[in-house]
Design an enzyme around this catalytic site. Structure first.
Site, PDB file in Angstrom:
ATOM      1  CG  HIS A  21      43.509  31.173  39.543  1.00 47.75           C
ATOM      2  ND1 HIS A  21      43.285  29.972  38.917  1.00 47.75           N
ATOM      3  CD2 HIS A  21      44.165  30.892  40.695  1.00 47.75           C
ATOM      4  CE1 HIS A  21      43.775  28.990  39.660  1.00 47.75           C
ATOM      5  NE2 HIS A  21      44.322  29.523  40.746  1.00 47.75           N
ATOM      6  NE  ARG A  22      45.266  40.401  37.980  1.00 43.51           N
ATOM      7  CZ  ARG A  22      46.346  40.245  38.734  1.00 43.51           C
ATOM      8  NH1 ARG A  22      47.449  39.776  38.198  1.00 43.51           N
ATOM      9  NH2 ARG A  22      46.325  40.554  40.013  1.00 43.51           N
ATOM     10  N   PRO A  23      44.063  35.581  34.268  1.00 42.96           N
ATOM     11  CG  PRO A  23      45.926  34.708  33.181  1.00 42.96           C
ATOM     12  CD  PRO A  23      45.369  34.945  34.548  1.00 42.96           C
TER      13      PRO A  23
END
Length: 337
Positions: free
Chosen positions: A273-275
């Site tokens: 989910h970092r992107p």
């Protein structure tokens, strides 16, 4: 004398990515890839002339709205090493041969045992607090040091533990790495820790290439006069960044925008989910830079092209340039344009 940021010819994506990180450090820094002689280091070092200092609120430091406490303790340290006085930011270099102790700092165990006093010897991360931490040729840095560096960048706190004694200090900085892909790659899990990634190439237009040469020669002949010629543009950029930082807190991020971001990540096939979070922070910064209080499709388009390419899975024999086509296809579907 530093070469003026506004005097750099071309490399618009690189300059935009650097500016967006200056506006919103929560983006998570930038990795600049490219062949030698493409103004990577020049652009990074030129940032100090246009960046306002990190703002200090009480005993906390604000970077993109995130506050981090600066704890008082009995450690014997030189607090002047930290840029917490509102002074102009500086570029702190991390050498390739830096040891772990030099990077994170160390505790003087001899003093602790002899005098019962904890004494902290500051490292590079201590000096980087409130500044730009620059790692040239980051792909040649020891993997263990990279792991430490990126963990601290993500947490904003550096903790040093030796023989049962521990000490923590804030370490909020803008992390910028540059590298020449011909000299080796970074592991995918390390690439993912850089918020944005840019690939730069040498200028191919003869007219613009000529201008690069002329400006560099003029700068080398009389750096002071050259810098003065760009003073107005430099001050304008400085003012614009301050204004964008102020606008950042007022940017509205609604569920429609977040749904588009999530859909883009799913279509592209990036991990974790970092992107998504990085795209949201980048889109906010771009909206603030453009003077908007809402995020529009153009902000998402910029964010996708800056935050996704280095996180994409490549098929065998797939070249880097095809990333842009895949992202554009996903943008067309998700944004409906």
């Amino acid at each position: 004398m530093i070469y003026p940021f506004s005097a750099i010819v071309g490399q618009d994506d690189m300059k935009l990515a650097l500016l967006l990180n200056a506006i919103n450090p929560a983006i998570g820094g930038i990795l600049i890839e490219g062949e030698k002689g493409t103004a990577k280091s020049t652009a990074v070092r030129a940032l100090v002339d246009i960046l306002p200092p990190m703002s200090i609120e009480g005993n906390s430091m604000s970077m993109g709205g995130n506050l981090i406490s600066i704890e008082e303790n009995s450690m014997c340290i030189d607090r002047n090493l930290m840029n917490i006085s509102g002074e102009t930011m500086k570029v702190v270099d991390l050498p390739l041969n830096a040891t772990e102790d030099r990077v994170v700092g160390t505790l003087d165990l001899e003093v602790a045992i002899r005098d019962g006093e904890k004494r902290f010897e500051p490292g590079i991360l201590y000096k980087a607090h409130g500044n730009i931490l620059y790692v040239d040729e980051v792909n040649l840095l020891d993997d263990h040091i990279i792991d430490i560096l990126l963990d601290v960048a993500a947490m904003g706190i550096n903790t040093v533990e030796r023989e049962g004694i521990s000490y923590s200090h804030p370490a909020k900085f803008i992390l910028i790495g540059t590298m020449n892909p011909e000299e080796g790659d970074l592991r995918p899990q390390l690439l993912d820790r850089f918020g944005l990634s840019i690939v730069v190439k040498g200028e191919q237009d003869p007219t613009r290439r000529l201008e690069i040469i002329k400006r560099r020669l003029t700068f080398e002949q009389d750096p002071t006069s050259f810098w003065e010629a760009y003073r107005g543009e430099t001050e304008a950029l400085h003012t614009a960044i301050i204004k964008a930082r102020q606008e950042l807190e007022h940017i509205v991020v609604d569920d429609v925008v977040l749904y588009k971001i999530a859909s883009l990540s799913i279509m592209i096939g990036v991990d974790g989910h970092r992107p998504d979070i990085t795209m949201m922070q980048t889109a906010k910064a771009h909206a603030a830079w453009q003077g908007r209080k809402i995020i529009v499709n153009d902000d998402l388009r910029v964010a996708a092209h800056l935050a996704l390419p280095h996180r994409m899975r490549r098929m065998p024999f797939e070249e880097q340039g095809q990333d842009k086509d895949r992202i554009n296809e996903a943008l067309t579907v998700v944004l409906g344009e």
